[in-house]
Write an enzyme that holds these catalytic residues in place. Sequence first.
Site, PDB file in Angstrom:
ATOM      1  N   TRP A   1      42.770  78.943 115.185  1.00 46.25           N
ATOM      2  CA  TRP A   1      43.076  79.154 116.609  1.00 46.25           C
ATOM      3  C   TRP A   1      44.571  79.171 116.908  1.00 46.25           C
ATOM      4  O   TRP A   1      44.981  79.695 117.952  1.00 46.25           O
ATOM      5  CB  TRP A   1      42.398  78.079 117.463  1.00 46.25           C
ATOM      6  CG  TRP A   1      42.957  76.732 117.188  1.00 46.25           C
ATOM      7  CD1 TRP A   1      42.483  75.838 116.271  1.00 46.25           C
ATOM      8  CD2 TRP A   1      44.149  76.156 117.734  1.00 46.25           C
ATOM      9  NE1 TRP A   1      43.306  74.745 116.223  1.00 46.25           N
ATOM     10  CE2 TRP A   1      44.335  74.911 117.125  1.00 46.25           C
ATOM     11  CE3 TRP A   1      45.072  76.566 118.688  1.00 46.25           C
ATOM     12  CZ2 TRP A   1      45.405  74.074 117.412  1.00 46.25           C
ATOM     13  CZ3 TRP A   1      46.149  75.737 118.987  1.00 46.25           C
ATOM     14  CH2 TRP A   1      46.300  74.503 118.349  1.00 46.25           C
TER      15      TRP A   1
ATOM     16  N   ASN B   1      31.046  82.156 114.783  1.00 44.97           N
ATOM     17  CA  ASN B   1      30.208  82.108 113.589  1.00 44.97           C
ATOM     18  C   ASN B   1      28.745  81.856 113.924  1.00 44.97           C
ATOM     19  O   ASN B   1      28.379  81.611 115.070  1.00 44.97           O
ATOM     20  CB  ASN B   1      30.720  81.007 112.659  1.00 44.97           C
ATOM     21  CG  ASN B   1      30.722  79.651 113.350  1.00 44.97           C
ATOM     22  OD1 ASN B   1      31.699  79.301 113.999  1.00 44.97           O
ATOM     23  ND2 ASN B   1      29.631  78.909 113.265  1.00 44.97           N
TER      24      ASN B   1
ATOM     25  N   GLU C   1      28.414  75.194 115.747  1.00 45.89           N
ATOM     26  CA  GLU C   1      28.022  74.277 114.658  1.00 45.89           C
ATOM     27  C   GLU C   1      26.828  73.410 115.067  1.00 45.89           C
ATOM     28  O   GLU C   1      26.090  72.910 114.234  1.00 45.89           O
ATOM     29  CB  GLU C   1      29.187  73.355 114.284  1.00 45.89           C
ATOM     30  CG  GLU C   1      30.099  73.902 113.209  1.00 45.89           C
ATOM     31  CD  GLU C   1      30.813  75.173 113.597  1.00 45.89           C
ATOM     32  OE1 GLU C   1      31.179  75.320 114.784  1.00 45.89           O
ATOM     33  OE2 GLU C   1      30.983  76.036 112.725  1.00 45.89           O
TER      34      GLU C   1
ATOM     35  N   CYS D   1      34.978  62.308 111.832  1.00 46.44           N
ATOM     36  CA  CYS D   1      35.910  61.724 112.802  1.00 46.44           C
ATOM     37  C   CYS D   1      36.696  60.556 112.204  1.00 46.44           C
ATOM     38  O   CYS D   1      37.909  60.489 112.334  1.00 46.44           O
ATOM     39  CB  CYS D   1      35.155  61.228 114.033  1.00 46.44           C
ATOM     40  SG  CYS D   1      34.554  62.569 115.059  1.00 46.44           S
ATOM     41  N   HIS D   2      35.987  59.609 111.593  1.00 50.61           N
ATOM     42  CA  HIS D   2      36.649  58.356 111.214  1.00 50.61           C
ATOM     43  C   HIS D   2      37.403  58.425 109.900  1.00 50.61           C
ATOM     44  O   HIS D   2      38.210  57.544 109.606  1.00 50.61           O
ATOM     45  CB  HIS D   2      35.624  57.217 111.175  1.00 50.61           C
ATOM     46  CG  HIS D   2      35.155  56.828 112.541  1.00 50.61           C
ATOM     47  ND1 HIS D   2      35.902  56.032 113.375  1.00 50.61           N
ATOM     48  CD2 HIS D   2      34.050  57.169 113.239  1.00 50.61           C
ATOM     49  CE1 HIS D   2      35.257  55.875 114.527  1.00 50.61           C
ATOM     50  NE2 HIS D   2      34.130  56.570 114.471  1.00 50.61           N
TER      51      HIS D   2
ATOM     52  N   MET E   1      33.006  57.262 121.629  1.00 45.83           N
ATOM     53  CA  MET E   1      32.075  56.990 120.524  1.00 45.83           C
ATOM     54  C   MET E   1      30.661  57.142 121.076  1.00 45.83           C
ATOM     55  O   MET E   1      30.159  56.304 121.804  1.00 45.83           O
ATOM     56  CB  MET E   1      32.305  55.568 119.988  1.00 45.83           C
ATOM     57  CG  MET E   1      31.257  55.096 119.002  1.00 45.83           C
ATOM     58  SD  MET E   1      31.118  56.142 117.512  1.00 45.83           S
ATOM     59  CE  MET E   1      29.456  55.706 116.980  1.00 45.83           C
TER      60      MET E   1
ATOM     61  N   ARG F   1      42.144  74.691 125.088  1.00 48.11           N
ATOM     62  CA  ARG F   1      43.101  75.696 124.606  1.00 48.11           C
ATOM     63  C   ARG F   1      43.805  76.448 125.731  1.00 48.11           C
ATOM     64  O   ARG F   1      44.402  77.488 125.489  1.00 48.11           O
ATOM     65  CB  ARG F   1      42.419  76.647 123.627  1.00 48.11           C
ATOM     66  CG  ARG F   1      41.897  75.904 122.425  1.00 48.11           C
ATOM     67  CD  ARG F   1      41.512  76.765 121.248  1.00 48.11           C
ATOM     68  NE  ARG F   1      40.936  75.889 120.251  1.00 48.11           N
ATOM     69  CZ  ARG F   1      39.653  75.554 120.212  1.00 48.11           C
ATOM     70  NH1 ARG F   1      38.804  76.075 121.070  1.00 48.11           N
ATOM     71  NH2 ARG F   1      39.211  74.709 119.318  1.00 48.11           N
TER      72      ARG F   1
ATOM     73  N   ASP G   1      31.154  80.596 108.336  1.00 55.69           N
ATOM     74  CA  ASP G   1      31.901  80.118 109.505  1.00 55.69           C
ATOM     75  C   ASP G   1      33.080  81.037 109.814  1.00 55.69           C
ATOM     76  O   ASP G   1      34.099  80.601 110.347  1.00 55.69           O
ATOM     77  CB  ASP G   1      32.382  78.663 109.295  1.00 55.69           C
ATOM     78  CG  ASP G   1      32.896  78.028 110.583  1.00 55.69           C
ATOM     79  OD1 ASP G   1      32.625  78.575 111.664  1.00 55.69           O
ATOM     80  OD2 ASP G   1      33.578  76.991 110.506  1.00 55.69           O
TER      81      ASP G   1
END
Length: 699
Positions: A411, A277, A200, A630-631, A670, A137, A322
């Site tokens: 964000w 969070n 997380e 992700c996938h 991966m 960021r 969260d």
Amino acid sequence: MKKLVYSLWLLASIISCTEKKPTGWIDQDRLSKRAAADWLTLGGNEQMQHYSPLNHINASNAQDLGFAWEYDATTIIGNVPRGLEATPIVVDGIMYTSGAWGVVYALDAKTGKEIWIYKPEVDAAYARRACCDAVNRGIAVWEGNVYVGTLDGYLVCLDGTTGTIRWRKDTFTDRTKGYTITSPPHVAGSIVMIGNSGAEYGVRGYVTAYDLKTGEQKWRFWIVPGEPKNGYESEEMEMAAKTWDPNSDWQTGGGGTSWGESAYDAELNLLYIGTGNSTPYPIWYRSPSGGDNLFLSSIIAINPDNGKMVWYYQTTPAEIWDYTATQNIVLADMDIAGKTRKVLMMAPKNGFFYVLDRATGELLSAEKYTKVNWASHVDLKTGRPVLTEQGQWYKDKPKLVVPYLGGGHVWQPMSYNPNTGLVYIPERAVPQVFKAFDTYTYRDDVDNTAIDYSNMYKFMKNVPEQIKSAEDTLRSESLLAWNPVTQQAAWKVSEGAPDGGTMSTPELVFQGTRTGYFNVHDAKTGKKLKSIFTGTGIMAAATTYSIDGEQYVAVMAAYGGAETAAYLPDAAFFEYENKQRIIAFKLGGGETPVSPRRKPIPTPAPPNIKIKKELIAKGAAIYEAYCETCHGRFGDQHLSQHPDLSKLTETKHLVFNDIVLKGILAQNGMANFSNSLHEDDVEAIHQFLLNKQTELYQK
Ligand code: CA
């Protein structure tokens, strides 16, 4: 002779006065004077307002905005296009900014020509620990140096002229835990401060300060307490521990990571950070008897000279949704009830817009800037939210809550325009049914939230009694112009996926969208004055600067991050290649090149393996828990930038187990999942995928 000496003296003094400072020279004096031509911090100025007084581009000529140049910022680590989230800093004609992983670019801001590039050696497997993509960021530029945090936890100080490393520090306290860095560093006095991400995954948040010049560690501010039997690192932690159950799940770490844009008021000598969070989200697993759980979801003012807390304000006590307070911090001086107040503003995930006195932390006002059902209001006397029925623990039954875990604002920076007095927020109202898992045990380095959030809409059918009207289940979003003094909306634009970070100038608001547009709005009315199609999803906020009297607006474009998990089918990257670009615009510029269209990948013939039908359901459940973030989904519904696993080639099928359990594609991002999945789990996933591929191939 006398005349000559005088002339020489005069010449010498002119030379010394205009002595060229090293490249990237930003200091407190320069920052306080706010040179309009430059964009000196992530937020442009010391107040982090994402505002520039430049007004060459204005409401009367915005329609002439066109393409100036672009830079190809293709990720060079792994093979997946990653999101770009930083706001470029521009000083003396040079643009400094960061891309995924912590790559840093120095460009000629007039032409986009590369001056240098810094590529950190990050193990691509760290991407798995990043809940929300291997993003970065932004950076800080100070006195000729460029500071960046890399995904794998190093704070790096680079020479602004050459991009070579001056110093590099490991900021992690425990490399076995799921820490990452996606946040920008912030300069305050003689230190540079950096936080981290990973709540997380079950980590204990902190920020660390280093000497700007030497990199020597000056202090560390822990955000949540550790196990009391080990003692406390600070008075602040001793105090915070009183708000946690002594039998808390200390192993999980508690969370609270600080990963957003901070701010520093040099006059007050206060550094402001926002904290994140909890983990696990359900407090009954984390701190069973409850408690506020300081300093989760808080705004904290720190004296940067010694790392001591001066004041704090907790936005969401006993956080279970969260609801981070890591959203960008904006400072301003404004008239409230007849008095000029030095304020700090934040629109955190929880849906309330907060205005605090930044010298004392006094809460001046807090109102809902989006749909909120977990609290009715914030009591200004106590500073605490008043919870509704929907805001009670979702322990015994799931609860329909708005905002969802992604927040009313996340964000993507909001901006404050002192000319209109308005704050421009990329706002959204998304409901979610919060459902906890029935049991929870900490596991290293994986998701430890303990809630079932694989598909936020899936559980709606379980709570019909909580849905009063169809509207309760709908998603909406807007570019919201908010008056922070009256705490009311001035205007709002909901069309055209207005979800990118914002930047404002006296008459304008600039915003990119996931649908690939870069839009210019009238700051007073919200009227869209110009819309440029780029074909690339834009999440980052733009920057503006002037060179040789010509104003430029530049933005980093590339979709990614947590946003991709929302499966929004209007995202540009579904149709166009998710190119990573830095695009600059100027008045009278040309046509903006559009990202090439994606070529559809046909489903390869599945290998001739007999499918074990009995494993498909188990495989589907594991896929949803571990792979889908992700996938994503399959075929026509595959809206992720990661490979569609219903299109595995024969070779990939052969080595499927090695990919998942041995990490043979770790360099592509991966990761090795051997500490979370067993061989029979992987077989079940594989059978589920084979079945999916067979179905789609036969279509
Ligand atoms: Ca979070």
